[in-house]
Write a protein that holds these residues in place. Structure first.
Motif, PDB file in Angstrom:
ATOM      1  N   LEU A 181      21.521  -8.483  21.569  1.00 46.19           N
ATOM      2  CA  LEU A 181      20.587  -9.414  22.205  1.00 46.19           C
ATOM      3  C   LEU A 181      19.448  -8.668  22.903  1.00 46.19           C
ATOM      4  N   LYS A 182      19.739  -7.541  23.517  1.00 46.73           N
ATOM      5  CA  LYS A 182      18.697  -6.747  24.168  1.00 46.73           C
ATOM      6  C   LYS A 182      17.726  -6.171  23.145  1.00 46.73           C
ATOM      7  N   LEU A 183      18.237  -5.736  21.994  1.00 44.47           N
ATOM      8  CA  LEU A 183      17.352  -5.266  20.928  1.00 44.47           C
ATOM      9  C   LEU A 183      16.460  -6.403  20.418  1.00 44.47           C
ATOM     10  N   TYR A 184      17.050  -7.583  20.285  1.00 50.68           N
ATOM     11  CA  TYR A 184      16.293  -8.763  19.868  1.00 50.68           C
ATOM     12  C   TYR A 184      15.149  -9.013  20.854  1.00 50.68           C
ATOM     13  N   LYS A 185      15.458  -8.919  22.142  1.00 51.07           N
ATOM     14  CA  LYS A 185      14.434  -9.145  23.164  1.00 51.07           C
ATOM     15  C   LYS A 185      13.334  -8.097  23.079  1.00 51.07           C
ATOM     16  N   PRO A 239      17.058 -15.211  22.128  1.00 48.56           N
ATOM     17  CA  PRO A 239      17.140 -16.467  21.373  1.00 48.56           C
ATOM     18  C   PRO A 239      17.516 -17.606  22.327  1.00 48.56           C
ATOM     19  N   THR A 240      17.081 -18.791  22.026  1.00 51.14           N
ATOM     20  CA  THR A 240      17.430 -19.939  22.851  1.00 51.14           C
ATOM     21  C   THR A 240      18.871 -20.350  22.560  1.00 51.14           C
ATOM     22  N   GLY A 292      18.563  -7.943  10.434  1.00 49.08           N
ATOM     23  CA  GLY A 292      19.243  -8.491  11.603  1.00 49.08           C
ATOM     24  C   GLY A 292      19.604  -7.444  12.640  1.00 49.08           C
ATOM     25  N   TYR A 293      20.384  -7.878  13.606  1.00 47.15           N
ATOM     26  CA  TYR A 293      20.717  -7.046  14.756  1.00 47.15           C
ATOM     27  C   TYR A 293      22.206  -6.730  14.852  1.00 47.15           C
ATOM     28  N   LEU A 294      22.993  -7.245  13.933  1.00 45.08           N
ATOM     29  CA  LEU A 294      24.432  -6.973  13.912  1.00 45.08           C
ATOM     30  C   LEU A 294      24.778  -6.238  12.626  1.00 45.08           C
ATOM     31  N   GLU A 295      25.658  -5.259  12.727  1.00 49.82           N
ATOM     32  CA  GLU A 295      25.990  -4.399  11.590  1.00 49.82           C
ATOM     33  C   GLU A 295      26.521  -5.136  10.375  1.00 49.82           C
ATOM     34  N   HIS A 354      23.945 -17.273  35.035  1.00 48.70           N
ATOM     35  CA  HIS A 354      24.247 -16.037  35.753  1.00 48.70           C
ATOM     36  C   HIS A 354      23.320 -14.894  35.362  1.00 48.70           C
ATOM     37  N   GLY A 355      22.287 -15.178  34.625  1.00 44.55           N
ATOM     38  CA  GLY A 355      21.353 -14.152  34.172  1.00 44.55           C
ATOM     39  C   GLY A 355      20.478 -14.720  33.068  1.00 44.55           C
ATOM     40  N   ASP A 356      19.858 -13.813  32.311  1.00 43.36           N
ATOM     41  CA  ASP A 356      18.993 -14.256  31.212  1.00 43.36           C
ATOM     42  C   ASP A 356      19.771 -15.028  30.161  1.00 43.36           C
ATOM     43  N   PHE A 357      21.026 -14.642  29.981  1.00 39.93           N
ATOM     44  CA  PHE A 357      21.903 -15.346  29.033  1.00 39.93           C
ATOM     45  C   PHE A 357      23.342 -15.229  29.504  1.00 39.93           C
TER      46      PHE A 357
END
Length: 150
Positions: free
Chosen positions: A60-64, A71-72, A97-100, A121-124
């Motif tokens: 998720l951090k790489l996506y950001k 992602p929403t 994508g972002y997952l192996e 509790h945070g961004d996600f």
């Protein structure tokens, strides 16, 4: 000469008593170790869920980094394996994508991870609902939350 030959043959193998001692020792060790291993599968699943959660957080951090935001909730974790077609479309979605393994993993109990963005509790927020697959619970049914990970 025969006496010497007879002694050598006698010393070449293990005696029945030696074999029995080894078998008894192995039995005692197995009796002590197997119950400890067999009694902890749920703890192992909880540890695996935490590891999976950490890997999802990294993706998720790489996506950001690539797209300027997470992602929403509507796009969900699926946005990590295929470019979203709804909501805020990513600016620079990474080809492949972002997952192996090109798929979103399920938690160790076979349930989907709950993803909320923005989170409480945070961004996600990432949640595994534990063994029972329902929110709340105690012990092995307890939720595992990304904001509580160390």
């Amino acid at each position: 000469m025969k006496l010497f030959k007879h002694r050598r043959n006698r010393q070449a193998g293990f005696t029945l008593i030696e074999l029995m001692v080894v078998i008894v020792i192995l039995g005692v060790l197995a009796g002590m170790i197997i119950p400890r291993i067999m009694g902890r599968p749920d703890e192992a699943r909880q540890a695996k869920a935490k590891i999976q959660m950490t890997a999802l957080e990294s993706a998720l951090k790489l996506y950001k980094l690539d797209n300027g935001g997470y992602p929403t909730t509507e796009q969900g974790l699926q946005a990590l394996v295929e470019a979203p077609t709804i909501g805020n479309l990513p600016k620079s979605w990474r080809e492949g994508g972002y997952l192996e393994k090109n798929r979103v993993p399920k938690d160790p109990w076979g349930n989907e991870f709950v993803y909320l963005s923005p989170g409480s509790h945070g961004d996600f927020d990432l949640i595994s609902m534990g063994k029972d697959g329902e929110f709340g619970g105690e012990g092995v049914d307890q939720d595992i939350n990304n904001w509580e990970l160390e």
